[in-house]
Design a protein around this motif. Structure first.
Motif: not given
Length: 492
Positions: A238-245
């Motif tokens: 239902a939703g995603t949040s990304h740590f991209l470094g």
């Protein structure tokens, strides 16, 4: 009304597709794989959008807009990212048409070939990070907390309205930070924002977790997610949040002067939810009669249907309804008086039931005499007579809150009943072939095992729950040591 819906128990997929169309939410367009979101469907999306946007602004974010077109060379700069999206990209190669000399309409002008092809945005990390290079010089320029509401194109082969379309609407947040910890905190914060929205507004319980490496967003170091369970036992991301470094900062050379006078690459995040939330909303709550909408997202919260013979009776009912409507609207409750003379009350009842309006009033001559009205709630179908000498607005407010809480609790109970712990691969397969749902099982942490399970059962690791117990165990597939249970499910 048109013919009724198929039953969920008989053909869930057909039920879903028919409901989306018959409830006037969306339809297939002339462009393969794309959809037309109809006014009623779009009004639900607008309510979602408004609440999510408010939550973003309360957490310090502002909106901007970036180009639809991305130079092909940008996608080449971050290796994992281009690999993740290459197969789904729509590519613009020419910039002009001309009339065909043979009279066959218009053709692409071969002399108008672009020097560099443009990609129709599948996601905006690359074009945004190329922009951030110009915005960031010093630690004083950070953090950048930006979101955009946009459309994206991912060339899907097998499409389904709202759940998977070649073009869809979404928001994508892209932030830049001075430290690793700030970026991680931002990623977690936005996952929590999504979870709050899903549970408090959509009435959909979610599991918060991180994705396995193979399910992670292309170019991210960590993907935080919320996973929901639909009534057919399948999961939906239902939703995603990304740590991209610092991956994208390095790819686009986005550096900042630190307080100490050094020069460092910034730390990034990106996060998004899309019109897929509409699919989640429909599939989590609706029944064989149509939509069941949570009151907080229903475009119409109360519909009033008059039952009358002749204009005189209608005028008397309308006068009473005007009083009631004013009281409800003063409380911020949205109301529709359905006084169409082209349809009978039975048709209207069925139509508004199909469209998921949480509360329905019916008022006829006898109600006028007795100063009452009939109240029906969509989620349970219960009806009761209400004495209008009481506070109708307070009654409706209480009812809407109760419906919101009840449909959430029903979804929680369903998820509880359909979350199963297993310790063997045989039991794992039995659950998936039976009631489905989330299967909590030990996994050895390898992509090889994950791929084999997916190949054999179509189940994927939905997430490694953030609240899981760290416990030593044995992988259900390989028999190798495991650090804890993960959630598997078949998914959309």
């Amino acid at each position: 009304m048109s013919k009724g819906l198929p039953k969920r128990s008989e053909d869930y997929s057909l039920w879903y597709n028919e409901l989306v169309k018959k409830a006037d939410l969306a339809e297939n367009s002339a462009v393969r794989g794309c959809m037309v979101i109809k006014p009623y469907g779009f009004s639900i999306w607008e309510k979602m959008q408004a609440e999510i946007d408010r939550m973003f602004k309360e957490t310090g974010h502002t909106n901007a807009y970036f180009p639809l077109f991305i130079p092909k060379s940008y996608l080449s700069k971050e290796a994992d990212h281009v690999e993740g999206f290459a197969k789904e990209c729509a590519v613009v190669t020419h910039y002009r048409l001309k009339n065909d000399e043979n009279g066959n309409g218009v053709v692409v002008d071969p002399d108008a070939k672009l020097e560099e092809e443009l990609i129709v945005r599948p996601t905006s990390e690359t074009v945004i990070w190329s922009t951030y290079k110009n915005w960031v010089q010093s630690y004083r320029d950070l953090p950048i907390l930006v979101n955009q509401w946009a459309n994206v194109v991912r060339w899907e082969m097998r499409t389904r309205l709202f759940l998977r379309t070649a073009e869809f609407l979404w928001q994508e947040g892209h932030t830049a930070h001075a430290t690793k910890q700030e970026a991680i905190d931002e990623s977690i914060q936005m996952m929590n924002v999504y979870a709050t929205f899903a549970e408090e507004f959509m009435g959909v319980p979610v599991v918060k977790g991180i994705k396995s490496e193979s399910e992670r967003f292309a170019g991210a170091l960590e993907t935080y997610c919320i996973e929901a369970l639909m009534q057919d036992g399948k999961a939906l991301q239902a939703g995603t949040s990304h740590f991209l470094g610092q991956n994208f900062a390095k790819a686009f050379d986005v550096k900042f002067a630190t307080k100490e006078g050094g020069l460092e690459h910034v730390w990034g995040t990106s996060w998004g939810v899309s019109t897929r939330l509409m699919g989640a909303l429909i599939m989590a709550h609706s029944d064989d009669h149509g939509l069941v909408l949570p009151p907080k997202l229903a475009p119409i919260q109360v519909v009033i249907v008059p039952i009358y013979k002749g204009e005189e009776q209608l005028a008397q009912i309308r006068a009473k309804v005007d009083e009631i409507t004013a009281q409800l609207r003063a409380k911020g409750i949205s109301v529709k008086f359905d006084d169409r003379d082209t349809h009978k009350p039975g048709f209207k009842f069925a139509e508004w039931e199909l469209k998921g309006v949480p509360v329905r009033f019916a008022m006829g001559p006898r109600d006028l005499e007795n100063n009452t009205l009939e109240i029906a709630r969509r989620d349970t179908g219960e009806k009761q007579s209400f004495d209008l000498s009481g506070d109708v607005a307070a009654k409706v407010e209480e009812l809407l809150n109760d419906i919101q809480n009840s449909i959430y609790q029903k979804a929680v109970d369903f998820r509880t009943e359909h979350t199963t712990e297993v310790d063997s691969y045989e039991d794992f397969k039995k659950v998936l072939d039976g009631k489905g749902g989330f299967v909590s099982a030990h996994w050895d942490g390898t992509a090889e095992t994950e791929d084999k399970i997916k190949e054999e059962t179509k189940a994927t690791i939905r997430c490694i729950p953030l609240d899981r117990k760290e416990e030593a165990g044995v992988c259900i597939y390989s028999g190798k040591p495991s650090q804890g249970r993960v959630l598997f499910a078949k998914a959309y």
